[in-house]
Motif scaffolding. Structure first.
Motif, PDB file in Angstrom:
ATOM      1  N   PHE A 505       0.812  -1.216   0.000  1.00 40.09           N
ATOM      2  CA  PHE A 505       0.000   0.000   0.000  1.00 40.09           C
ATOM      3  C   PHE A 505       0.851   1.273   0.000  1.00 40.09           C
ATOM      4  CE2 PHE A 505      -3.118  -3.080   1.283  1.00 40.09           C
ATOM      5  CZ  PHE A 505      -4.314  -2.607   0.774  1.00 40.09           C
ATOM      6  N   GLY A 506       2.167   1.141  -0.081  1.00 36.25           N
ATOM      7  CA  GLY A 506       3.002   2.326  -0.106  1.00 36.25           C
ATOM      8  C   GLY A 506       2.904   3.156   1.153  1.00 36.25           C
ATOM      9  N   ILE A 507       2.819   2.503   2.311  1.00 36.57           N
ATOM     10  CA  ILE A 507       2.682   3.218   3.576  1.00 36.57           C
ATOM     11  C   ILE A 507       4.051   3.751   3.981  1.00 36.57           C
ATOM     12  CG2 ILE A 507       1.924   3.079   5.963  1.00 36.57           C
ATOM     13  CD1 ILE A 507      -0.267   2.648   3.925  1.00 36.57           C
ATOM     14  N   GLN A 508       4.213   5.066   3.936  1.00 37.51           N
ATOM     15  CA  GLN A 508       5.475   5.675   4.336  1.00 37.51           C
ATOM     16  C   GLN A 508       5.429   6.184   5.770  1.00 37.51           C
ATOM     17  OE1 GLN A 508       6.505   8.700   1.537  1.00 37.51           O
ATOM     18  NE2 GLN A 508       6.100   7.399  -0.232  1.00 37.51           N
ATOM     19  N   ALA A 509       4.224   6.424   6.291  1.00 35.41           N
ATOM     20  CA  ALA A 509       4.070   6.963   7.643  1.00 35.41           C
ATOM     21  C   ALA A 509       2.816   6.374   8.272  1.00 35.41           C
ATOM     22  CB  ALA A 509       3.988   8.491   7.608  1.00 35.41           C
ATOM     23  N   VAL A 510       2.789   6.372   9.591  1.00 37.66           N
ATOM     24  CA  VAL A 510       1.597   5.954  10.333  1.00 37.66           C
ATOM     25  C   VAL A 510       1.259   7.046  11.343  1.00 37.66           C
ATOM     26  CG1 VAL A 510       1.888   3.466  10.070  1.00 37.66           C
ATOM     27  CG2 VAL A 510       3.055   4.628  11.946  1.00 37.66           C
ATOM     28  N   PRO A 511      -0.018   7.248  11.602  1.00 36.19           N
ATOM     29  CA  PRO A 511      -1.172   6.562  11.019  1.00 36.19           C
ATOM     30  C   PRO A 511      -1.471   7.085   9.620  1.00 36.19           C
ATOM     31  CG  PRO A 511      -1.908   8.238  12.551  1.00 36.19           C
ATOM     32  CD  PRO A 511      -0.412   8.243  12.644  1.00 36.19           C
ATOM     33  N   MET A 512      -1.788   6.171   8.709  1.00 36.06           N
ATOM     34  CA  MET A 512      -2.105   6.513   7.331  1.00 36.06           C
ATOM     35  C   MET A 512      -3.552   6.125   7.054  1.00 36.06           C
ATOM     36  SD  MET A 512      -0.950   7.713   4.388  1.00 36.06           S
ATOM     37  CE  MET A 512       0.842   7.560   4.444  1.00 36.06           C
ATOM     38  N   LEU A 513      -4.294   7.051   6.459  1.00 33.27           N
ATOM     39  CA  LEU A 513      -5.693   6.816   6.121  1.00 33.27           C
ATOM     40  C   LEU A 513      -5.826   6.618   4.620  1.00 33.27           C
ATOM     41  CD1 LEU A 513      -7.168   9.601   8.397  1.00 33.27           C
ATOM     42  CD2 LEU A 513      -7.705   7.177   8.637  1.00 33.27           C
ATOM     43  N   ILE A 514      -6.646   5.648   4.248  1.00 34.17           N
ATOM     44  CA  ILE A 514      -6.919   5.371   2.836  1.00 34.17           C
ATOM     45  C   ILE A 514      -8.425   5.303   2.649  1.00 34.17           C
ATOM     46  CG2 ILE A 514      -6.774   3.619   1.019  1.00 34.17           C
ATOM     47  CD1 ILE A 514      -4.001   2.985   1.852  1.00 34.17           C
ATOM     48  N   ALA A 515      -8.909   6.018   1.641  1.00 34.93           N
ATOM     49  CA  ALA A 515     -10.326   5.985   1.280  1.00 34.93           C
ATOM     50  C   ALA A 515     -10.470   5.267  -0.049  1.00 34.93           C
ATOM     51  CB  ALA A 515     -10.891   7.399   1.194  1.00 34.93           C
ATOM     52  N   ILE A 516     -11.260   4.204  -0.058  1.00 36.00           N
ATOM     53  CA  ILE A 516     -11.497   3.415  -1.269  1.00 36.00           C
ATOM     54  C   ILE A 516     -12.859   3.779  -1.822  1.00 36.00           C
ATOM     55  CG2 ILE A 516     -11.714   1.088  -2.200  1.00 36.00           C
ATOM     56  CD1 ILE A 516      -9.809   0.138  -0.060  1.00 36.00           C
ATOM     57  N   HIS A 517     -12.866   4.190  -3.062  1.00 37.18           N
ATOM     58  CA  HIS A 517     -14.097   4.615  -3.743  1.00 37.18           C
ATOM     59  C   HIS A 517     -15.050   3.434  -3.885  1.00 37.18           C
ATOM     60  CE1 HIS A 517     -16.696   6.395  -6.857  1.00 37.18           C
ATOM     61  NE2 HIS A 517     -16.255   7.564  -6.393  1.00 37.18           N
ATOM     62  N   PRO A 518     -16.357   3.697  -3.919  1.00 36.08           N
ATOM     63  CA  PRO A 518     -17.303   2.578  -4.121  1.00 36.08           C
ATOM     64  C   PRO A 518     -17.032   1.774  -5.382  1.00 36.08           C
ATOM     65  CG  PRO A 518     -18.477   4.536  -3.394  1.00 36.08           C
ATOM     66  CD  PRO A 518     -17.066   4.954  -3.634  1.00 36.08           C
ATOM     67  N   GLN A 519     -16.374   2.401  -6.393  1.00 37.04           N
ATOM     68  CA  GLN A 519     -16.055   1.665  -7.614  1.00 37.04           C
ATOM     69  C   GLN A 519     -14.834   0.770  -7.460  1.00 37.04           C
ATOM     70  OE1 GLN A 519     -15.784   4.438 -10.838  1.00 37.04           O
ATOM     71  NE2 GLN A 519     -17.901   5.130 -10.637  1.00 37.04           N
ATOM     72  N   GLY A 520     -14.166   0.837  -6.304  1.00 37.51           N
ATOM     73  CA  GLY A 520     -13.115  -0.130  -6.023  1.00 37.51           C
ATOM     74  C   GLY A 520     -11.705   0.361  -6.198  1.00 37.51           C
ATOM     75  N   TYR A 521     -11.464   1.660  -6.340  1.00 40.50           N
ATOM     76  CA  TYR A 521     -10.107   2.158  -6.486  1.00 40.50           C
ATOM     77  C   TYR A 521      -9.771   3.069  -5.303  1.00 40.50           C
ATOM     78  CZ  TYR A 521     -12.433   6.364  -8.272  1.00 40.50           C
ATOM     79  OH  TYR A 521     -13.237   7.466  -8.412  1.00 40.50           O
ATOM     80  N   ILE A 522      -8.454   3.281  -5.083  1.00 42.27           N
ATOM     81  CA  ILE A 522      -7.993   4.154  -4.000  1.00 42.27           C
ATOM     82  C   ILE A 522      -8.216   5.592  -4.423  1.00 42.27           C
ATOM     83  CG2 ILE A 522      -6.015   4.883  -2.619  1.00 42.27           C
ATOM     84  CD1 ILE A 522      -4.867   2.103  -2.912  1.00 42.27           C
ATOM     85  N   ALA A 523      -9.125   6.273  -3.738  1.00 37.54           N
ATOM     86  CA  ALA A 523      -9.474   7.640  -4.100  1.00 37.54           C
ATOM     87  C   ALA A 523      -8.662   8.674  -3.329  1.00 37.54           C
ATOM     88  CB  ALA A 523     -10.968   7.875  -3.846  1.00 37.54           C
ATOM     89  N   TRP A 524      -8.198   8.332  -2.131  1.00 35.30           N
ATOM     90  CA  TRP A 524      -7.420   9.280  -1.319  1.00 35.30           C
ATOM     91  C   TRP A 524      -6.564   8.509  -0.348  1.00 35.30           C
ATOM     92  CZ3 TRP A 524      -6.743  10.496   3.810  1.00 35.30           C
ATOM     93  CH2 TRP A 524      -6.151  11.738   4.096  1.00 35.30           C
ATOM     94  N   GLN A 525      -5.366   9.034  -0.110  1.00 35.40           N
ATOM     95  CA  GLN A 525      -4.455   8.408   0.840  1.00 35.40           C
ATOM     96  C   GLN A 525      -3.598   9.493   1.464  1.00 35.40           C
ATOM     97  OE1 GLN A 525      -2.265   5.051  -0.625  1.00 35.40           O
ATOM     98  NE2 GLN A 525      -0.720   5.141   0.988  1.00 35.40           N
TER      99      GLN A 525
END
Length: 646
Positions: A505-525
């Motif tokens: 997921f390319g997590i470079q820092a924590v805490p990291m938030l990811i929002a997945i669009h209803p269509q199934g793609y990562i919309a925000w991180q």
């Protein structure tokens, strides 16, 4: 008895008016005694009362035969006494004290003195002394605490959060400028370096001012971090005159703090460690009497968690488990900021803050362990049948910024339970041998009240509580060890064969938030700097509203390989497209043939082995986020028709 009489003489005549004046009075004292006042005296024995008195006043030549003292329970009706009174033996006339032993505690006793005179049958009695045996002193009351620097700390945190959000906004604008300039220069043949410098000059000047103020605020916060000064006040209570108070003992969480405090003092300044967070402060009145010290006073609770290191997120390569302020590597934002500031390439720095996805990349398919039922399942389902956005929080259980963000995230989840799906994934832990990580995380979540309303997963370990490596073999990691993203060889394959949640997921820092669009793609991180839960709710609401408003598909972002050399995890690919048997191509945002951009078109299933997947995909980025090299730049590689379960 012991009364004074006065005699006068007067001559009387037949005529009353002729009577003489009364003579001077002659005072004569009847033989007797004036009973002394009984007093309580200290004693060094338990269940004992010691009584003292002064020498009685004798009149009229009276002489004392002996004293006798009586001690009995004080009742309303003395003839209904349950136990007989205690009487002292006859005491000589020169006696001045007596002790009564083996008495009952917490019982009122009435003590009287009988004075027997020579030649007189009736004894003279003193006034009764009502008292009790020595009892433990009372503890101090009305304890209160004043924490020094709390208001200044809150004001500094508010200003610092505003500066961090301003800095993030400026860096996002830089990222947008780099993207726009790159497209324009590619189209018109301009010099990209000159165009970027011309467009970012104003932003860089403002960014320099913000970072300068931010560093100054962090320095001031550092002086209000770690150990906290506070003043403790109390009111002493009187003792019974027997068990006298000699000192006070201060208890912090049930343990003695420092040395004993003088009994004449009613305030104390002390320093406490903020890492212990909740402190219960109580006091005990000390005495040298064998009856013992007082009970523990009512405790006053003080929360020092506001004085923990200020943080909003920690770079995975900076913070370490078990490190506390002021050591380098603790969960303090100043160390993360220092690491970011040494990155001289603005293109790399701005890429950290380009949080809204410019291409529709589905999340990596990775198996995680459910924290409470220990089952293995996909972190993100391959099909989002309910068309509901999914919000994922990647956190590290021992990280202070992660724990704070977890509290905000769970509160937000309970408010938006019907609107979104909430998932947390613990990652980036290095546990010592002999510890069961899953049990520890489950206990932390349960004790903190984070269990309900959120699906809790763990990507650190398998169901047995062991660290899970890419080849499937469990291994323990060493405590106080930095997490370093897996390095790749020149062929793009991990040198340790470790496909972790961090890399996928390319997590470079924590805490990291990811929002997945209803269509199934990562919309925000990205990461959010929030002072409290309310500010987190407002900022996250704004982010999610912006995501759901944009229905158009964004343009493709191309990233220069030259900008990904230092400071960040890089995208390493096979030396040629033929090595991974996937022809590189640029995916058009408007393409209707892309199955993951067109949810109505279902992709064909394909079976890919783990060994083959490791050759195809870069371990530092999830499936479908790998790049291929073409003309000195990176473009998206062809998306496989199914995700790979690691």
């Amino acid at each position: 008895m012991c009364k004074e009489y006065q005699f006068t003489l007067q001559a009387l005549a037949n005529i009353s008016s002729m009577d003489s004046q009364p003579s001077d009075p002659l005072a004569i004292t009847w033989p007797g005694v004036v009973a002394p006042t009984l007093q309580r005296a200290p004693t060094g024995k338990v269940n004992t009362i010691r009584v003292i008195w002064n020498e009685p006043l004798l009149t009229g030549g009276a002489k004392i035969r002996y004293f006798k003292l009586t001690c009995h329970h004080e009742h309303e009706h003395h003839h209904h006494q349950e136990t007989p009174p205690k009487c002292s033996s006859p005491l000589p006339y020169h006696a001045t004290s007596v002790e009564f032993t083996h008495l009952k505690p917490h019982t009122n006793y009435s003590i009287t003195m009988s004075i027997h005179l020579e030649g007189v049958t009736k004894a003279v009695r003193s006034r009764p002394l009502v008292t009790q045996v020595a009892k433990r002193p009372l503890p101090p009351k009305n304890l209160r605490v004043e924490v020094k620097g709390l208001r200044e700390r809150q004001e500094l945190e508010t200003a610092t959060c505003e500066l961090i959000n301003s800095r993030d906004r400026l860096l996002e604008e830089l990222a947008a400028i780099h993207q726009d300039v790159h497209v324009e220069c590619t189209t018109n043949g301009y010099s990209e370096e000159n165009a970027v410098k011309h467009g970012e000059a104003d932003i860089l000047a403002e960014l320099s001012r913000v970072e300068s103020n931010l560093l100054r605020h962090l320095h001031d916060l550092n002086n209000l971090t770690g150990y906290v000064s506070l003043d403790l006040f109390w009111e002493p209570q009187p003792h019974d005159g027997d068990a006298k108070i000699t000192a006070y003992k201060v208890l912090i969480n049930g343990k003695q703090h420092g040395f004993l405090v003088n009994c004449c003092v009613n305030d104390l300044r002390m320093q406490l460690n903020a890492y212990d967070c909740i402190h219960e402060i109580a006091m005990v009145a000390m005495t040298k009497h064998p009856v013992g010290n007082s009970n523990i006073s009512e405790a006053v609770t003080v929360d020092l968690s506001p004085f923990l290191p200020f943080n909003c997120y920690c770079l995975a390569s900076v913070h370490m488990d078990g490190v506390r302020h002021p050591e380098n590597g603790c969960c303090g934002y100043q160390y993360t900021l220092a690491q970011e500031l040494i990155i001289k390439n603005r293109a790399i720095k701005s890429s950290l803050y380009q949080r809204t996805s410019t291409r529709h990349i589905p999340p990596g398919s990775v198996m995680v362990t459910q924290v409470f039922d220990r089952t293995r399942d996909l972190l993100v389902p391959t099909k989002l049948s309910n068309m509901t956005p999914t919000l994922i929080l990647f956190w590290t259980s021992w990280c202070l910024s992660s724990q704070k963000m977890m509290s905000y995230f769970v509160q937000y989840a309970r408010l938006k339970a019907e609107k979104y799906i909430f998932v947390t994934c613990c990652c980036g832990n290095q546990e010592t041998q002999g510890t069961n990580h899953l049990e520890w995380v489950a206990q932390l979540i349960d004790n903190s009240g984070w269990k309900d309303g959120v699906r809790h997963c763990c990507g650190c370990v398998n169901s047995d509580g062991l660290s899970q490596q890419g080849d499937g073999s469990p291994a323990r990691l060493t405590n106080k060890q930095k997490y370093v993203p897996t390095e790749c060889s020149s062929s793009g394959v991990s040198s340790t064969n470790d496909l972790s949640v961090f890399n996928l997921f390319g997590i470079q820092a924590v805490p990291m938030l990811i929002a997945i669009h209803p269509q199934g793609y990562i919309a925000w991180q990205g990461c959010i700097a929030a002072l409290d839960s309310q500010s987190f709710n407002d900022k996250f609401d704004q982010i999610l509203d912006d995501i759901l408003k944009h229905t158009e598909e964004p343009a493709i972002q191309t990233v220069s390989l030259a900008s990904l050399k230092d400071g960040l995890p890089t995208i390493n690919l096979p030396s040629s497209p033929q090595d991974n048997k996937v022809k590189p191509r640029t995916i058009s945002a408007r393409s209707s043939s892309s199955s993951f951009l067109n949810p109505s078109k279902k992709p064909k299933s394909a079976k890919i082995s783990v060994e083959k997947a490791k050759k195809i995909f870069d371990v530092e980025h999830g499936p479908y986020s790998a790049s291929a090299k073409k003309d000195g730049r990176t473009v998206l590689s062809k998306r496989p028709k199914s995700s790979v379960t690691i």
